[in-house]
Design an enzyme around this catalytic site. Sequence first.
Site, short mmCIF file in Angstrom:
data_model
loop_
_atom_site.label_atom_id
_atom_site.label_comp_id
_atom_site.label_asym_id
_atom_site.label_seq_id
_atom_site.Cartn_x
_atom_site.Cartn_y
_atom_site.Cartn_z
N ASP A 7 -49.43 -68.51 -14.48
CA ASP A 7 -48.48 -67.48 -14.06
C ASP A 7 -47.04 -68.00 -14.16
OD1 ASP A 7 -48.56 -69.13 -11.87
OD2 ASP A 7 -48.98 -67.57 -10.40
N SER A 8 -46.89 -69.25 -14.62
CA SER A 8 -45.56 -69.75 -14.99
C SER A 8 -44.96 -68.86 -16.07
CB SER A 8 -45.66 -71.19 -15.50
OG SER A 8 -46.67 -71.31 -16.48
N ASP A 42 -54.77 -67.94 -14.58
CA ASP A 42 -54.29 -67.94 -13.19
C ASP A 42 -54.46 -66.57 -12.55
OD1 ASP A 42 -53.36 -70.39 -12.38
OD2 ASP A 42 -51.31 -70.08 -13.12
N LYS A 100 -58.17 -69.91 -12.00
CA LYS A 100 -57.52 -70.84 -11.06
C LYS A 100 -56.77 -70.01 -10.03
CE LYS A 100 -53.67 -73.35 -12.44
NZ LYS A 100 -52.61 -72.93 -11.53
N GLU A 158 -54.23 -70.68 -6.24
CA GLU A 158 -53.50 -71.70 -5.49
C GLU A 158 -53.98 -71.76 -4.05
OE1 GLU A 158 -49.27 -71.08 -5.92
OE2 GLU A 158 -49.40 -71.05 -8.11
N GLU A 180 -50.14 -80.55 -8.10
CA GLU A 180 -48.77 -80.28 -8.57
C GLU A 180 -47.75 -80.99 -7.68
OE1 GLU A 180 -47.83 -76.33 -9.82
OE2 GLU A 180 -45.71 -76.83 -10.05
O1 KIV Z 1 -48.68 -71.52 -13.86
C1 KIV Z 1 -48.81 -72.62 -14.39
O2 KIV Z 1 -48.38 -72.87 -15.53
C2 KIV Z 1 -49.50 -73.66 -13.63
C3 KIV Z 1 -49.39 -75.06 -14.12
C4 KIV Z 1 -48.01 -75.53 -13.94
C5 KIV Z 1 -50.36 -75.95 -13.47
O3 KIV Z 1 -50.11 -73.38 -12.65
#
Ligand code: KIV
Length: 286
Positions: free
Chosen positions: A76-77, A115, A143, A145, A212
């Site tokens: 989600d970056s 994510d 994934k 958090e 992280e």
């Molecule tokens: O959203 C993302 O790119 C991430 C990585 C930085 C681990 O969660």
Amino acid sequence: MKDAFRENPKRRSAGAPPLFHTACVLKLAADLPADPMKDFRQMKQRGEKITALTAYDYPTARLLDESGIDIILVGDSLGMVVLGCQDTTGVTLEGMLHHTRAVARGVKQALLVADLPIHTYDTPKQAVETASKFVEVGAQAVKLEGGVSHVAQIQAITKAGIPFMAHIGMLPQSVREEGGYRIKGRTQSEAEALLADARAVEEAGAFSVVLEIVVADIAKQITKAIGIPTIGIGSGKHCDGQILVTHDLIGLFPWFTPKFVSPEARVADEIRRAASAFIEQTRAGT
Ligand code: KIV
């Protein structure tokens, strides 16, 4: 985990008929892509480092996949490096599914992880519903958090047969409550909480855990303490693998580069150079 992978739509779209006899099975096995759900625990035991990068579109995914990366994350970056938002909290489920679909078209050998965006896994039921939507568009694992705080969600996802990657340490979806991106594990109580998170996600069925921006020595201790691989980002060299945001690695987001990244390319400079050359040639009528 493997069962969930077999049910993956990418496999189904390989046009597999029912497996009636051995020859058919062998032929099919030869036609199928390599199993991306590698045994990451065994890689850890053998001391083989796991590599992971983010992708949000088809060409990047295909290029990374062809480079031999182990894991591709639709992170989600994307909210920051693709959509230009201040943080990841504005990323929507619809947006993530759209990008995951594109990435899935470019991935043949890597494990494709997606994510779950903020507030799409507030309850175990919602977590499974969201995770299933990602599997439908081609993700092979998901994934979210959180550690101890999200054990119920993680258990529900893994019980549904969906491979799960955990994410502890600095949690970007909580950046607003935290008031910034801060290294984790500096105090004894933070280090203990991180270790408890790591143990909890392993116990809940995660196949790996992203650490992280965790103090390197604490990341090392966690790595030794658990059986699943740790994948570090800004958490030192002792993790079992490393993950980076691809835009940081290739210099495609030049306005901000995290301190722990040494870009391997200057793609932004190349884009500017090519655009300037095109503008110049077009205006000159050449
Ligand atoms: O959203 C993302 O790119 C991430 C990585 C930085 C681990 O969660």
